[in-house]
Design an enzyme around this catalytic site. Structure first.
Site, PDB file in Angstrom:
ATOM      1  N   CYS A 101       0.846  -1.191   0.000  1.00  0.00           N
ATOM      2  CA  CYS A 101       0.000   0.000   0.000  1.00  0.00           C
ATOM      3  C   CYS A 101       0.888   1.250   0.000  1.00  0.00           C
ATOM      4  O   CYS A 101       2.103   1.156   0.067  1.00  0.00           O
ATOM      5  CB  CYS A 101      -0.919   0.008   1.224  1.00  0.00           C
ATOM      6  SG  CYS A 101      -0.016   0.029   2.776  1.00  0.00           S
ATOM      7  N   CYS A 123       3.491   1.783   2.703  1.00  0.00           N
ATOM      8  CA  CYS A 123       4.669   0.922   2.604  1.00  0.00           C
ATOM      9  C   CYS A 123       5.669   1.505   1.610  1.00  0.00           C
ATOM     10  O   CYS A 123       6.880   1.523   1.851  1.00  0.00           O
ATOM     11  CB  CYS A 123       4.263  -0.481   2.162  1.00  0.00           C
ATOM     12  SG  CYS A 123       2.878  -1.155   3.088  1.00  0.00           S
TER      13      CYS A 123
END
Lengths: 321, 78
Positions: free
Chosen positions: B11, B14
């Site tokens: 995501c 991250c």
């Protein structure tokens, strides 16, 4: 204390821009300035305060607390922790696996997963300050109930068979929790970082939500809402939930929309149903959950939320008619 | 050479975490080997449930939310 934002909007709209009260543009702009300033100030303050104490609640800690408890304790605990524990939706998969791996039953895990996106302390405090403590309280109580009953229903229907097989095989390592800097300085820094991260993530939803709310407030004719979403239309609650599904926002973003709708004469139950639907049923979240659960359970999950939110709509429309 | 792993399903948080680490490493002149771990079994193997998580030389140093630049400097300098 919150009048300062009304005064700010008065100042900008009437004194600075010299607009006439009562006109559509004036009303919309006033709503927009008041709500944007109020919500961002509140968001910053609240997230900072909560961030300061954040190290007390994390999904890892919730897992430890819930694991091994009897159902009488684990279900209420799961929804309570779901309400206060924040996690980004991309964490729902590891969270789901982590809970099951700790021996927490599927029903309890689902109760946590339903409650968490619906209720969070930031949304509740913003809700309380824009629409009052009664509505905020109602929202919390119904949200907890929907999560609790949903988890119990999924346990009763033995939905474990619809969990992907690989999930049961994963063995989690010893939870290696990084040490938290619990000094005052560390906590302040952490709280500041939380404000930047969360406000940085949700500001478009807040602006979008206030924008829609402002347009409704200034431009939408009252008669339209009374006719289509008013107390006399029995189909308003299911319609509100259906409309909410494709609208992907978070709970804070949808508050100003509900606020404007209420002011237009939309009954409280219909507004609550819309808020819950926007916050808790979203396509991206379902796609993420598809990694760990099979379509029948996803369908049940959506069906439960739909039925529950419509029921909430009717219940509150009936109670507060 | 430090072995750094960013744990996460990929995501936005991250990605940002990996970028912060790369930037700080360059500024400090510390050589790192950065690996993004997206495999759920491996992530869970580190005992991490909230992503993004960060592992430095086999040690989990962070879980959940974006790390600050100061945090990253601390991990890389140690």
């Amino acid at each position: 204390m919150l009048e300062v934002f009304t005064k700010l909007a008065d100042g900008v709209v009437f004194d600075l821009l010299g607009l006439t009260p009562g006109q559509k543009l004036t009303e919309s702009l006033h709503f927009f300035i008041e709500d944007v300033s109020k919500i961002f100030v509140l968001l910053t303050l609240i997230i900072f305060l909560i961030g300061f104490f954040r190290s007390l609640v994390s999904p890892e800690r919730a897992r430890k607390l819930i694991g091994g408890q009897s159902p009488w304790i684990s279900y209420p605990l799961a929804v309570a922790l779901g309400a206060v524990t924040p996690f980004c939706s991309c964490s729902s998969v590891p969270l789901f696996i982590g809970f099951l791996e700790a021996g927490i039953p599927l029903g309890v895990t689902m109760a946590f997963l339903i409650t968490s996106p619906m209720i969070n302390e930031v949304a509740v405090l913003v809700l309380a300050s824009t629409m009052g403590w009664t509505i905020a309280g109602l929202y919390v109580v119904t949200g907890l109930t929907v999560g609790l009953l949903g988890g119990l229903a999924m346990a009763a229907l033995k939905q474990e068979r619809h969990v992907e097989e690989y999930v049961w095989k994963i063995r989690m390592g010893q939870a290696a929790l990084p040490a938290v800097d619990a000094s005052l300085r560390g906590r302040l820094q952490f709280a500041g970082a939380q404000v930047r991260e969360i406000v940085g993530r949700i500001w478009p939803y807040v602006l979008g939500g206030v924008g829609v709310g402002a347009l409704l407030h200034g431009y939408a004719p009252q008669s339209f809402f009374i006719e289509y979403a008013g107390p006399d239309n029995p189909f308003a609650p299911p319609l509100a939930v259906l409309i909410g599904i494709p609208l992907y926002s978070n709970a804070t973003g949808v508050i100003p929309v509900a606020e404007a709708l209420l002011a237009k004469g939309v009954p409280i139950g219909t507004a609550l149903a819309l808020m819950m639907s926007v916050a808790a049923i979203s396509l991206p979240e379902m796609i993420i959950l598809r990694k760990v659960i099979k379509p029948p359970l996803i369908a049940l999950f959506i069906a439960w939320l739909f039925v529950a939110f419509v029921a909430v709509g009717y219940l509150f429309n009936g109670l507060f008619a | 050479m430090k072995q750094v792993k960013v744990l996460g399903s990929g995501c936005k948080n991250c990605e940002t975490t990996a970028r912060i680490i790369t930037e700080q490493a360059q500024q400090l002149g510390v050589e790192i080997e950065l690996e993004k771990v997206t495999d759920m079994a491996q992530i869970m193997g580190y005992g991490v449930m909230s992503t993004p998580g960060v592992v430095v030389d086999g040690q989990v140093v962070h879980a959940g939310g974006l790390p600050s630049a100061a945090d990253v400097v601390k991990w890389l300098a140690a």
